[in-house]
Write an enzyme that holds these catalytic residues in place. Structure first.
Site, PDB file in Angstrom:
ATOM      1  N   GLY A   1       0.805  -1.209   0.000  1.00 32.41           N
ATOM      2  CA  GLY A   1       0.000   0.000   0.000  1.00 32.41           C
ATOM      3  C   GLY A   1       0.840   1.262   0.000  1.00 32.41           C
ATOM      4  O   GLY A   1       1.942   1.301  -0.535  1.00 32.41           O
TER       5      GLY A   1
ATOM      6  N   ASP B   1       3.250   4.254   0.849  1.00 33.48           N
ATOM      7  CA  ASP B   1       4.488   4.512   1.587  1.00 33.48           C
ATOM      8  C   ASP B   1       4.216   5.680   2.536  1.00 33.48           C
ATOM      9  O   ASP B   1       4.106   6.830   2.112  1.00 33.48           O
ATOM     10  CB  ASP B   1       5.601   4.867   0.604  1.00 33.48           C
ATOM     11  N   LEU B   2       4.100   5.380   3.802  1.00 35.78           N
ATOM     12  CA  LEU B   2       3.704   6.392   4.777  1.00 35.78           C
ATOM     13  C   LEU B   2       4.780   7.433   5.032  1.00 35.78           C
ATOM     14  O   LEU B   2       4.499   8.466   5.643  1.00 35.78           O
ATOM     15  CB  LEU B   2       3.286   5.711   6.089  1.00 35.78           C
TER      16      LEU B   2
ATOM     17  N   HIS C   1      -6.866   5.943  -8.121  1.00 38.70           N
ATOM     18  CA  HIS C   1      -8.063   5.713  -8.928  1.00 38.70           C
ATOM     19  C   HIS C   1      -7.752   5.460 -10.401  1.00 38.70           C
ATOM     20  O   HIS C   1      -8.298   4.508 -10.991  1.00 38.70           O
ATOM     21  CB  HIS C   1      -9.042   6.881  -8.780  1.00 38.70           C
TER      22      HIS C   1
ATOM     23  N   ASP D   1      -9.691   1.772   0.807  1.00 36.85           N
ATOM     24  CA  ASP D   1      -9.801   2.649  -0.362  1.00 36.85           C
ATOM     25  C   ASP D   1      -9.270   1.923  -1.587  1.00 36.85           C
ATOM     26  O   ASP D   1      -9.033   0.709  -1.562  1.00 36.85           O
ATOM     27  CB  ASP D   1      -9.090   3.990  -0.124  1.00 36.85           C
TER      28      ASP D   1
END
Length: 256
Positions: free
Chosen positions: A61, A63-64, A83, A138
């Protein structure tokens, strides 16, 4: 180092997410590289696509570290980056095979679920991740998960945040096959080659039918089937399929 690697083998295009040091977590550059790869995958000469990850992970997911100072407007980030790539996968009228080689977490899990077929290494794992940091799914996660697993199981899993093993994912129907880790790439290539030899237009239109089936009324779906069946009969592969059947031989489809 390129954030996404592309390899062409005949009619098959393999897209490898390539940030192995961070388990292929998404940053802006990787989104852009994936978008370019999916554009290449749209070429008519590509008849099947494999999506996988480099190293030990499929994709974990976001990359914070990009949020170290401020997350900013997450909605805008999703609309600009995630999206378009999710929609590009769904709009490809050819099979996209997720070869899940390691952890698929957060939006990486959503991306895997956007693909048409998922196979996994026995070492792979599947982690919702969102709820663990106070977020909601999401990148299409709720859309695909509800359809793949049903409301009750999808809700329970997404809100518990618990990790699924590859074996559990297979038992749930999230993946269609689990293979030993060192055999995964070869098995993904084998499945892709099988699809690349099939009537590409027919496969693509079947993908479109199933994508719309849960939204359409029965009348709308019957009409769409009739329209696409008419289009299918106008392809060279239909003519070849009928000829091969009558001549009692294996068909040689070209995807035209």
């Amino acid at each position: 180092m390129a954030e996404v690697q592309i390899q062409r083998d005949g009619d098959v295009l393999t897209i490898t997410l390539n940030r192995p040091d961070v388990l292929n977590a998404f940053n802006t550059a990787m989104h852009e590289a994936l978008a370019a790869a999916l554009e290449e995958a749209a070429d008519a000469s590509v008849r099947a696509v494999v999506l996988t990850g480099a190293g030990r992970g499929f994709c974990v997911g976001q990359d914070l570290t990009e949020f170290r100072e401020s997350a900013g407007d997450i909605g805008s980030r999703l609309r600009a980056n995630y999206h378009p790539n999710v929609l590009a996968i769904r709009r490809l009228e050819k099979p996209v095979i997720a070869s899940v080689n390691g952890a698929a977490a957060g939006a990486g899990l959503s991306i895997a679920c956007a693909c048409d077929i998922r196979i996994a290494a026995d070492s792979a794992s599947f982690v919702p991740a969102f709820i663990n940091i106070g977020l909601v799914p999401d990148s299409g996660g709720t859309y695909f998960m509800a359809r793949l697993l049903g409301y009750a199981r999808a809700f329970e899993w997404m809100t518990s945040g618990r990790k699924l093993t590859a074996a559990e994912a297979h038992a749930w129907g999230l993946v269609s096959e689990v293979v030993e880790a060192d055999a995964l790439a070869a098995r993904a290539a084998e499945i892709a080659a099988l699809y690349a030899a099939m009537p590409t237009r027919g496969v693509g239109m079947t993908k479109r039918l199933f994508s719309q089936a849960l939204e359409n009324t029965l009348e709308e779906q019957l009409e769409l089937e009739a329209e696409l069946q008419t289009a299918a009969t106008q392809t060279n592969d239909f003519s070849e399929g009928v000829a091969a059947f009558l001549e009692k031989r294996e068909p040689k489809f070209t995807g035209e």
